[in-house]
Design a protein around this motif. Structure first.
Motif, PDB file in Angstrom:
ATOM      1  N   GLU A  91       4.245  18.409   1.584  1.00 55.38           N
ATOM      2  CA  GLU A  91       3.751  17.644   3.261  1.00 55.38           C
ATOM      3  C   GLU A  91       2.415  16.743   3.551  1.00 55.38           C
ATOM      4  N   ALA A  92       1.543  16.880   2.389  1.00 56.01           N
ATOM      5  CA  ALA A  92       0.344  15.905   2.752  1.00 56.01           C
ATOM      6  C   ALA A  92       0.688  14.537   2.925  1.00 56.01           C
ATOM      7  N   ARG A  93       2.388  14.597   2.408  1.00 56.70           N
ATOM      8  CA  ARG A  93       2.821  12.464   2.120  1.00 56.70           C
ATOM      9  C   ARG A  93       2.200  12.086   3.974  1.00 56.70           C
ATOM     10  N   ILE A  94       2.422  12.979   4.468  1.00 53.02           N
ATOM     11  CA  ILE A  94       2.825  12.604   5.861  1.00 53.02           C
ATOM     12  C   ILE A  94       1.716  12.273   6.720  1.00 53.02           C
TER      13      ILE A  94
ATOM     14  N   ALA B 290       0.650  -1.367   0.802  1.00 54.42           N
ATOM     15  CA  ALA B 290       0.127  -0.148  -0.014  1.00 54.42           C
ATOM     16  C   ALA B 290       0.917   1.135  -0.403  1.00 54.42           C
ATOM     17  N   LEU B 291       1.974   1.547   0.362  1.00 54.39           N
ATOM     18  CA  LEU B 291       2.849   1.791   0.907  1.00 54.39           C
ATOM     19  C   LEU B 291       3.573   2.911  -0.477  1.00 54.39           C
TER      20      LEU B 291
ATOM     21  N   VAL C 204      -1.414   3.071   6.864  1.00 59.99           N
ATOM     22  CA  VAL C 204      -0.406   2.225   7.342  1.00 59.99           C
ATOM     23  C   VAL C 204      -1.951   1.974   8.646  1.00 59.99           C
ATOM     24  N   ASP C 205      -2.400   2.620   9.212  1.00 57.72           N
ATOM     25  CA  ASP C 205      -3.528   2.473  10.261  1.00 57.72           C
ATOM     26  C   ASP C 205      -4.829   1.818   9.364  1.00 57.72           C
ATOM     27  N   LEU C 206      -5.549   2.374   8.331  1.00 55.41           N
ATOM     28  CA  LEU C 206      -5.927   1.524   7.342  1.00 55.41           C
ATOM     29  C   LEU C 206      -5.589   0.187   7.477  1.00 55.41           C
ATOM     30  N   CYS C 207      -3.997  -0.224   6.558  1.00 51.68           N
ATOM     31  CA  CYS C 207      -3.964  -1.496   6.668  1.00 51.68           C
ATOM     32  C   CYS C 207      -3.760  -2.210   7.494  1.00 51.68           C
ATOM     33  N   LEU C 208      -3.789  -1.796   8.442  1.00 46.81           N
ATOM     34  CA  LEU C 208      -3.603  -2.875   9.984  1.00 46.81           C
ATOM     35  C   LEU C 208      -4.488  -2.855  10.867  1.00 46.81           C
ATOM     36  N   SER C 209      -5.880  -2.184  10.142  1.00 49.35           N
ATOM     37  CA  SER C 209      -6.874  -2.280  11.206  1.00 49.35           C
ATOM     38  C   SER C 209      -7.620  -3.273  10.737  1.00 49.35           C
ATOM     39  N   PRO C 210      -8.344  -3.940  11.215  1.00 49.93           N
ATOM     40  CA  PRO C 210      -9.396  -4.933  11.309  1.00 49.93           C
ATOM     41  C   PRO C 210     -10.414  -4.495  10.134  1.00 49.93           C
ATOM     42  N   LYS C 211     -10.911  -5.748   9.193  1.00 52.53           N
ATOM     43  CA  LYS C 211     -12.043  -5.323   7.936  1.00 52.53           C
ATOM     44  C   LYS C 211     -13.041  -6.005   8.199  1.00 52.53           C
ATOM     45  N   SER C 212     -14.343  -4.538   7.442  1.00 45.48           N
ATOM     46  CA  SER C 212     -15.749  -5.434   7.512  1.00 45.48           C
ATOM     47  C   SER C 212     -16.456  -4.607   6.422  1.00 45.48           C
TER      48      SER C 212
ATOM     49  N   ALA D 181       0.602   9.305   4.820  1.00 44.05           N
ATOM     50  CA  ALA D 181       1.004   7.322   4.654  1.00 44.05           C
ATOM     51  C   ALA D 181       0.660   7.709   6.186  1.00 44.05           C
ATOM     52  N   GLN D 182       0.574   7.698   7.598  1.00 44.58           N
ATOM     53  CA  GLN D 182      -0.023   7.857   8.486  1.00 44.58           C
ATOM     54  C   GLN D 182      -0.939   7.321   8.481  1.00 44.58           C
TER      55      GLN D 182
END
Length: 425
Positions: A312-315, A259-260, A322-330, A318-319
């Motif tokens: 600067e928007a990349r900061i 994703a990154l 990572v949050d969405l990737c590692l979150s549980p999904k439904s 990126a955060q």
């Protein structure tokens, strides 16, 4: 000094408007107003370069009314008075008032009676939501129409028209536009036709001709002139959509490194608007009820990214990736809604039960409207057994909870409890 290409190519009639068919197409509201000669003041709102000024110009050209342009922020009350005097002398004037959300009270008070009389037909243009930013006195005297970013096909059409138009466009120049350059020009400006046309004109006029006199425009030239790089070297022009698709699917599949990587490609291409829109979709479509706070954090990250702009928007981007990737999904909520919509489209709607119907009008009781409704807050647990679905769907279940996150696990327990109460209470 010659006007920019985007200015010269403004439509003269509604038939020349590119895109926005929901407003100017056959049988649509603005075309009906023009054809019936029943114009009223309106506010057009949407992103830059999507056709607000073009629609106003086309309305004026189609009706043969005088057309004037002012800016609510920079032009004065005296400028409005000049337009009003012209309207008194020559009849109706169409006034395009840009940045209409910045109209101050003095100008507004002057303008209102002229809008009431119809001598001035104001077409306000704004990028701000008029329901929030426009004074109610103006809003109540106008119709509000939203315009949307143009589709790729719309911009391609406008590019081709500009290249072939010898009177207003670039038809006098012996231009050869490579297909991958043409596609990049249609995509890189994110639906902003003004930017696409002005980038094209810069490319044509700044590129030295070949020995045979032809002006060869490559993708590299277009990239430089619109300051947006193409995603990859892709002769079929599909890379743009492939990377966006891979970006969402990588987040959905919880592969943070992939994703990154795809986020990096989109950042390098300068596609901030596309990234932000896609992340908003992912927060609700793929993470959903498994972690609703992640969707809220996505909204905040998108707002920060839009305000900061690249790089600067990349900061924050990126955060949140990572949050969405590692979150549980439904996806349970929108899947349930799609099932309900499918029933409705297949004619399985049914009548609203009488006890749920609106009873706030005289004679409702005689029609049995609202009779027998039980107010849940009057009962323990704020719940009472009564039917809510139409008769033909009363036993239907759309929502199927997933157990992939603590929040939806709690919802699932509550859902199961309610089902048990329905059976036994």
């Amino acid at each position: 000094m010659q006007q920019p290409l985007a200015y010269r190519m403004r439509p003269r009639t509604l038939d020349e408007v590119v895109g926005q068919r929901q407003l100017v197409g056959e049988g649509k509201i603005i075309r009906r107003m023009v054809e019936a000669k029943m114009l009223s003041s309106m506010i057009l709102y949407g992103p830059p370069g999507t056709g607000k000024t073009s629609i106003a110009s086309a309305i004026a050209g189609s009706t043969r009314y005088a057309f004037r342009m002012l800016n609510a922020a920079t032009d004065t009350k005296k400028d409005l008075q000049i337009v009003a005097e012209e309207a008194k002398m020559s009849g109706t004037v169409i006034l395009l008032l840009d940045e209409v959300h910045r109209l101050d009270k003095t100008k507004q008070d002057f303008l209102l009676p002229h809008l009431e009389s119809g001598k001035i037909i104001m077409i306000g243009a704004t990028t701000e939501n008029p329901y929030i930013t426009i004074n109610p006195a103006i809003r109540s005297r106008t119709q509000i129409f939203e315009v949307f970013p143009l589709q790729e096909a719309d911009i391609l059409q406008a590019i081709d028209q500009a290249l072939h138009d010898k009177e207003r466009g670039l038809g006098e120049f012996p231009v050869t536009l490579a297909e991958d350059a043409r596609l990049h020009l249609s995509r890189a400006t994110n639906g902003d036709l003004r930017s696409a046309l002005n980038g094209l004109e810069l490319a044509v006029k700044s590129t030295p001709p070949q020995e045979d006199g032809a002006i060869q425009l490559t993708r590299a030239i277009i990239e430089e002139c619109v300051q947006r790089k193409a995603l990859t070297h892709d002769k079929d022009g599909d890379a743009h959509y492939d990377v966006i698709s891979a970006f969402q699917k990588s987040i959905r599949g919880s592969d943070v490194d992939a994703a990154l990587h795809y986020l990096g490609r989109l950042v390098e291409a300068g596609d901030l608007a596309i990234i932000c829109r896609r992340l908003m979709v992912i927060g609700y479509e793929d993470v959903g009820l498994a972690n609703p706070n992640a969707a809220s954090r996505t909204v905040n990250a998108v707002l920060a990214a839009e305000r900061l702009g690249l790089p600067e928007a990349r900061i924050p981007l990126a955060q949140v990736v990572v949050d969405l990737c590692l979150s549980p999904k439904s996806n349970s909520a929108h899947v349930a809604l799609d099932k309900a919509i499918a029933d409705i489209r297949n004619g399985k709607a049914g009548d609203v039960p009488n006890h749920l119907r609106d009873a706030h009008y005289k004679g409702a009781a005689e029609l049995n409207r609202g009779i027998g409704y039980q107010y849940p807050h009057d009962f323990d647990q704020a719940w009472v057994k009564q039917q809510y679905l139409p008769d033909k769907l009363k036993d239907k279940h759309y929502y199927q909870p997933k157990m992939t996150g603590k929040y939806e696990q709690a919802l699932a327990m509550r859902y199961q409890q309610l089902q048990e109460w329905k059976k036994h209470k």
